[in-house]
Design an enzyme around this catalytic site. Sequence first.
Site, PDB file in Angstrom:
ATOM      1  N   LYS A   1      56.643   4.979  69.183  1.00 51.79           N
ATOM      2  CA  LYS A   1      55.842   5.906  69.966  1.00 51.79           C
ATOM      3  C   LYS A   1      57.204   6.710  70.264  1.00 51.79           C
ATOM      4  O   LYS A   1      58.103   6.739  70.085  1.00 51.79           O
ATOM      5  CB  LYS A   1      55.409   5.151  71.309  1.00 51.79           C
ATOM      6  CG  LYS A   1      54.084   4.562  70.874  1.00 51.79           C
ATOM      7  CD  LYS A   1      53.325   3.901  72.244  1.00 51.79           C
ATOM      8  CE  LYS A   1      52.019   3.468  71.826  1.00 51.79           C
ATOM      9  NZ  LYS A   1      51.350   2.781  73.031  1.00 51.79           N
TER      10      LYS A   1
ATOM     11  N   ARG B   1      52.105  -5.158  69.075  1.00 50.19           N
ATOM     12  CA  ARG B   1      51.033  -4.292  68.062  1.00 50.19           C
ATOM     13  C   ARG B   1      52.139  -3.229  67.229  1.00 50.19           C
ATOM     14  O   ARG B   1      52.732  -2.443  67.850  1.00 50.19           O
ATOM     15  CB  ARG B   1      50.248  -3.391  68.895  1.00 50.19           C
ATOM     16  CG  ARG B   1      48.988  -2.855  68.142  1.00 50.19           C
ATOM     17  CD  ARG B   1      48.190  -1.728  68.893  1.00 50.19           C
ATOM     18  NE  ARG B   1      47.314  -1.335  68.379  1.00 50.19           N
ATOM     19  CZ  ARG B   1      47.174   0.021  67.968  1.00 50.19           C
ATOM     20  NH1 ARG B   1      48.413   0.429  68.048  1.00 50.19           N
ATOM     21  NH2 ARG B   1      46.251   0.398  67.238  1.00 50.19           N
TER      22      ARG B   1
END
Length: 264
Positions: free
Chosen positions: A204, A243
């Site tokens: 991210k 994840r």
Amino acid sequence: MGVVNVTPDSFSDGGMWFDPAEAIARGHALIAEGADLIDVGGESTRPGAERVPLDEELRRVVPVVRELSAAGAIVSVDTMRVEVAQAAVEAGATVVNDVSGGLADPAMAAFVASTGVPVVVMHWRGHSRDMQDKAHYDDVVADVRAELARRMDRVVDAGVDPEAVILDPGLGFAKNAEHNWALLAGLPELTGLGRPLLVAASRKAFLGRLLADDQGLRPPRGRDDATAAVTALAAASGAWGVRVHEVPASRDAVRVAAAWQAAR
């Protein structure tokens, strides 16, 4: 949780797995590398992304779920639409990962309750197109904890077994970098909600910003080492799962965290 994005516009892999055959092969590769479950999604939720039509999301997701499930993989479907969740469960998915926490589709919680499958309830304040406009908190850890508790109560009131709920603090969803770091540091407080906690930090932008140099933000595929570092810290802080886009380093990080905890 290994990620398979069956999308042309994912921030992390730029459509590498958009072809169903490539997505299926990617899922098998992630399993071979040690993923415990495969998360299949057909709609990008990167900041600014627009929603895809329902029929297109179904076309992307269902064949991949069916093939991976038939091969024995444990598959979760990453969707905010009850129609996609239903089709994916019929195709073999055994987990529903709803990044809206049941808010985007009011029928989602009742469907999950009717099937008994586990559901990931993520902290969410709105769709990708404008979610970053809602990144305002008094105390991000306290606020996210309170909002997650309300999301959980809502799905339980709709009939979902509390033991089937997995919580996700929603890193990057209506959150800036400082919010993400605060939530990671506050994971022990979030695990206090009493449910398994999924952490989705992989590649991210806040990691890219941390690793930035004079060329700008570190590109997504250059953030995997930092992702593995977050995995180790999250696992040591009590997270149930992570994840990730690349499995091997994070799998090793989970082992390191477990050994660390066992030796304390």
